[in-house]
Enzyme design. Structure first.
Site, PDB file in Angstrom:
ATOM      1  N   HIS A  94       0.821  -1.208   0.000  1.00  0.00           N
ATOM      2  CA  HIS A  94       0.000   0.000   0.000  1.00  0.00           C
ATOM      3  C   HIS A  94       0.859   1.265   0.000  1.00  0.00           C
ATOM      4  O   HIS A  94       2.055   1.240   0.299  1.00  0.00           O
ATOM      5  CB  HIS A  94      -0.915   0.011   1.229  1.00  0.00           C
ATOM      6  CG  HIS A  94      -0.155   0.044   2.531  1.00  0.00           C
ATOM      7  ND1 HIS A  94       0.386   1.195   3.066  1.00  0.00           N
ATOM      8  CD2 HIS A  94       0.167  -0.954   3.395  1.00  0.00           C
ATOM      9  CE1 HIS A  94       0.994   0.927   4.198  1.00  0.00           C
ATOM     10  NE2 HIS A  94       0.891  -0.369   4.422  1.00  0.00           N
ATOM     11  N   GLU A 105      -2.281  -7.348   7.087  1.00  0.00           N
ATOM     12  CA  GLU A 105      -0.956  -7.311   7.691  1.00  0.00           C
ATOM     13  C   GLU A 105      -0.901  -8.258   8.893  1.00  0.00           C
ATOM     14  O   GLU A 105      -1.938  -8.622   9.473  1.00  0.00           O
ATOM     15  CB  GLU A 105      -0.624  -5.875   8.129  1.00  0.00           C
ATOM     16  CG  GLU A 105       0.731  -5.688   8.801  1.00  0.00           C
ATOM     17  CD  GLU A 105       1.927  -6.060   7.920  1.00  0.00           C
ATOM     18  OE1 GLU A 105       2.040  -7.246   7.554  1.00  0.00           O
ATOM     19  OE2 GLU A 105       2.739  -5.168   7.618  1.00  0.00           O
TER      20      GLU A 105
END
Length: 206
Positions: free
Chosen positions: A10, A83
């Site tokens: 990201h 994550e």
């Protein structure tokens, strides 16, 4: 069946800049620079004929791929792309105590102690199991030949290891930065890296 997976991390968040631990439990947005990185990635790869986009369940990945939504590409969120959980460290500033704990944890992982984790957090072995389910799901979609996958730094490093038969203990050998790209080709049941840590699209921002 052949597929090409474009894996990116990201874009940047303010917490990245401030050294605040994010992980799976902190849902922070992109900052201005992160939005510029997302736009730069789109500009460089808008002509790739993506059949599908997969993201984690976290906002920072959604915002990174948002420019592609103008092309009416289907997007799906998978928890397996989230994550790693940093447990009690999440939302904390990386002070001396936390940095020491991080270093001890990373050293443990490098020594193949892959069940080690932060208190209330997630181990690499637990993350791999989550990721394998996501990969199996993406591979089951036979018509999706070009796939964009937006995820997170530590998770991406671990993903690259087990997809390419590199020991997970060597995860830190894979460099990453915000919106850096790895292209993995899937053919005859195996993955291979055809583009390694590509950051060409970020040159205008440096």
């Amino acid at each position: 069946m052949k597929k090409s997976f474009y894996f990116i991390r990201h874009g940047q968040t303010d917490l990245n800049l401030k050294g605040i631990v994010q992980g799976r439990g902190v849902d922070s947005p992109l900052n201005e620079n992160g939005l510029k990185q997302a736009a730069a990635f789109y500009k460089a790869y808008k002509d790739v004929p993506f059949d599908k986009i997969y993201t984690s369940t976290l906002l920072r990945t959604h915002q990174t791929v948002e420019p592609f939504l103008t092309k009416n590409i289907s997007v799906e969120q998978l928890e397996g792309l989230d994550e790693i959980s940093w447990g009690i460290y999440e939302g904390q500033e990386q002070d001396e105590t936390i940095m020491k704990g991080f270093q001890e944890l990373v050293d443990s992982w490098r020594n193949n102690e892959l069940d080690a984790r932060v208190e209330n957090g997630e181990s690499p072995n637990e993350l791999v199991e989550r990721q394998k389910k996501a990969i199996a799901y993406m591979l089951s979609k036979e018509k999706e030949e070009h796939v964009l996958v937006c995820m997170h730094g530590r998770a991406l490093r671990i993903m690259l290891c087990h997809l390419t038969d590199v020991p997970v203990s060597q995860m830190d050998d894979f460099p990453h930065t915000n919106t850096a790209l790895y292209i993995l080709d899937y053919d005859r049941g195996a993955f291979s890296i055809s583009d390694y840590y590509n950051t060409e699209h970020l040159k205008e921002l440096l």
